[in-house]
Design an enzyme around this catalytic site. Structure first.
Site, PDB file in Angstrom:
ATOM      1  N   ARG A  87       0.867  -1.189   0.000  1.00 54.42           N
ATOM      2  CA  ARG A  87       0.000   0.000   0.000  1.00 54.42           C
ATOM      3  C   ARG A  87       0.907   1.244   0.000  1.00 54.42           C
ATOM      4  O   ARG A  87       1.885   1.290   0.743  1.00 54.42           O
ATOM      5  CB  ARG A  87      -0.938   0.007   1.223  1.00 54.42           C
ATOM      6  CG  ARG A  87      -1.910  -1.176   1.214  1.00 54.42           C
ATOM      7  CD  ARG A  87      -3.023  -1.004   2.229  1.00 54.42           C
ATOM      8  NE  ARG A  87      -3.976   0.012   1.829  1.00 54.42           N
ATOM      9  CZ  ARG A  87      -4.946   0.483   2.627  1.00 54.42           C
ATOM     10  NH1 ARG A  87      -5.035   0.033   3.868  1.00 54.42           N
ATOM     11  NH2 ARG A  87      -5.797   1.397   2.192  1.00 54.42           N
TER      12      ARG A  87
ATOM     13  N   ASP B  65      -2.695   9.139   7.709  1.00 56.09           N
ATOM     14  CA  ASP B  65      -1.844   8.144   7.051  1.00 56.09           C
ATOM     15  C   ASP B  65      -0.466   8.699   6.715  1.00 56.09           C
ATOM     16  O   ASP B  65       0.514   7.964   6.628  1.00 56.09           O
ATOM     17  CB  ASP B  65      -2.523   7.624   5.794  1.00 56.09           C
ATOM     18  CG  ASP B  65      -3.692   6.744   6.186  1.00 56.09           C
ATOM     19  OD1 ASP B  65      -4.792   7.297   6.399  1.00 56.09           O
ATOM     20  OD2 ASP B  65      -3.497   5.529   6.347  1.00 56.09           O
TER      21      ASP B  65
HETATM   22  O1  MRU Z   1      -7.608   2.342   4.106  1.00 55.33           O
HETATM   23  P1  MRU Z   1      -7.404   2.261   5.587  1.00 55.33           P
HETATM   24  O2  MRU Z   1      -8.553   1.647   6.322  1.00 55.33           O
HETATM   25  O3  MRU Z   1      -6.079   1.651   5.946  1.00 55.33           O
HETATM   26  O4  MRU Z   1      -7.353   3.794   6.032  1.00 55.33           O
HETATM   27  C1  MRU Z   1      -7.202   4.086   7.384  1.00 55.33           C
HETATM   28  C2  MRU Z   1      -7.250   5.521   7.688  1.00 55.33           C
HETATM   29  O5  MRU Z   1      -7.380   6.356   6.822  1.00 55.33           O
HETATM   30  C3  MRU Z   1      -7.029   5.908   9.114  1.00 55.33           C
HETATM   31  O6  MRU Z   1      -7.771   7.041   9.447  1.00 55.33           O
HETATM   32  C4  MRU Z   1      -5.543   6.195   9.326  1.00 55.33           C
HETATM   33  O7  MRU Z   1      -4.770   5.123   8.867  1.00 55.33           O
HETATM   34  C5  MRU Z   1      -5.214   6.447  10.746  1.00 55.33           C
HETATM   35  S1  MRU Z   1      -5.324   4.983  11.703  1.00 55.33           S
HETATM   36  C6  MRU Z   1      -4.821   5.327  13.288  1.00 55.33           C
END
Ligand code: MRU
Length: 352
Positions: free
Chosen positions: A92, A240
């Site tokens: 990712r 992220d």
């Molecule tokens: O696609 P995801 O579910 O991995 O995205 C997660 C998010 O956007 C969260 O808000 C972010 O990773 C923060 S988690 C503490």
């Protein structure tokens, strides 16, 4: 740095066991609570890619454990270490915690070159477990720093899942909410459902319900209505990747919530560990945004809801410009604008 004592996790997201890396399968929650065991690094990479495990800090921990599993099984580390790291790094692109964790494991490996193989293996396995423990403690420190910002007697709006499930435990945004509740504040939570993957409906709502925190699920398009109503005391989300200027990449839809919060004079807080900062990037424009499969948009939980052959766009994240971010809560303190000054200050701050 002295972290607060660990409290029990309401949910075990990921665990190192003698059988392999065990994760709660987040694609099946809340209908089924099922754990999967990844016995090799390729399986860990698949689990990250398919979002069995997701959330920036959680995929960092998973990647570290993936490296450790790969190292345990490798017969030729010199040749295989780069392949293991690359396989995990390609899963990712947006959450920087993934690359941060892989780099930490790679650097440790490089510092151990020349040591006996068993000693290298033992040290890397211990490091991955350490990254997990640190993450829980970091989230509790984020919670302690963020709880005073949460207005008592009001509702907190959150988007996606930045909870125990998105981390090794306790959560970042939900960690702040948990800490505020533990401090005796009378708050409740509005959780955006978070189309298309429904992390809010499936994970945040479930996780907060397990903890007995009063939670109301809303669809994403209701956020503006409630932000205008005066009932929302603040918005808290995770991140992220955060650029040097304080631009924040987070789950798609976050930007819209931030604009609506500013329009209605509601503070918009971001809770994230220092490992989510990417100070090498001057602004959020440089953050790579993952594009996911069109089926996530055309289907809802396996049911086709769009016409056959329709074109689809599915960016998994958006970038909220720093002017909408009231403050960024980290384990080392709270950063405010100008972020070009406050973020490097926190990142370089000596640990207590
Ligand atoms: O696609 P995801 O579910 O991995 O995205 C997660 C998010 O956007 C969260 O808000 C972010 O990773 C923060 S988690 C503490």
């Amino acid at each position: 740095m002295t972290f607060p004592a660990l409290v029990k996790n309401s949910v075990e997201t990921i665990e190192w066991t003698p059988e392999g890396v065990v994760m709660i399968d987040q694609t099946r929650l809340p209908r089924e609570v099922v754990y999967v065991t990844c016995r090799g690094y390729v399986e860990v990479a698949d689990a990250i890619r398919t979002m069995i495990i997701r959330g920036a800090p959680a995929i960092g921990v998973a990647a570290a454990m993936g490296v450790a599993v790969g190292v345990l099984q490798s017969r030729d580390l010199e040749a295989e270490m780069p392949i293991i790291c690359e396989t995990l790094a390609k899963t990712r692109p947006t959450a920087v915690n993934l690359f941060w964790a892989i780099d930490r494991m790679r650097r440790l490996y490089e510092s151990l070159r020349g040591e006996p193989l068993d000693a290298i293996r033992e040290r890397l396995v211990r490091e991955a477990q350490q990254i997990k423990l640190e993450d829980i403690a970091i989230n509790q420190a984020i919670g302690a720093n963020g709880a005073p910002l949460v207005p008592d007697g009001k509702t907190v709006l959150t988007h996606c899942n930045a909870g125990a499930l998105a981390t090794a435990g306790f959560g970042t945004a939900l960690g702040v909410i948990r800490a505020a509740v533990q401090a005796g504040k009378k708050i409740d939570v509005f959780a955006d459902e978070t189309r298309p993957f429904l992390q809010g409906a499936r994970l945040t709502a479930w996780e907060l319900q397990q903890d007995g925190i009063e939670t109301t699920l809303i669809t994403d398009n209701m956020a503006g209505h409630f932000l205008k109503s005066g009932r929302i005391g603040c918005v808290i989300v995770g991140a992220d990747r955060i650029a040097a200027n304080g631009d924040v990449a987070n789950k798609i839809g976050t930007y819209g919530v931030a604009v609506l919060a500013k329009e209605n004079n509601v503070p918009f807080y971001v809770a994230a560990p220092i490992s989510t900062l990417d100070l090498a990037l001057a602004s959020g424009d440089q953050i790579p945004i993952e594009e996911r499969a069109s089926a996530e948009v055309t289907h809802v939980q396996g049911v086709h809801v769009a016409p056959e052959g329709i074109q689809v766009a599915n960016p998994a994240f958006d970038v909220t410009p720093n002017r909408y971010v009231t403050a960024i809560v980290t384990e080392r303190g709270v950063a405010r604008a100008p972020y070009q000054e406050s973020l490097p200050g926190l990142a370089g701050k000596a640990l207590d």
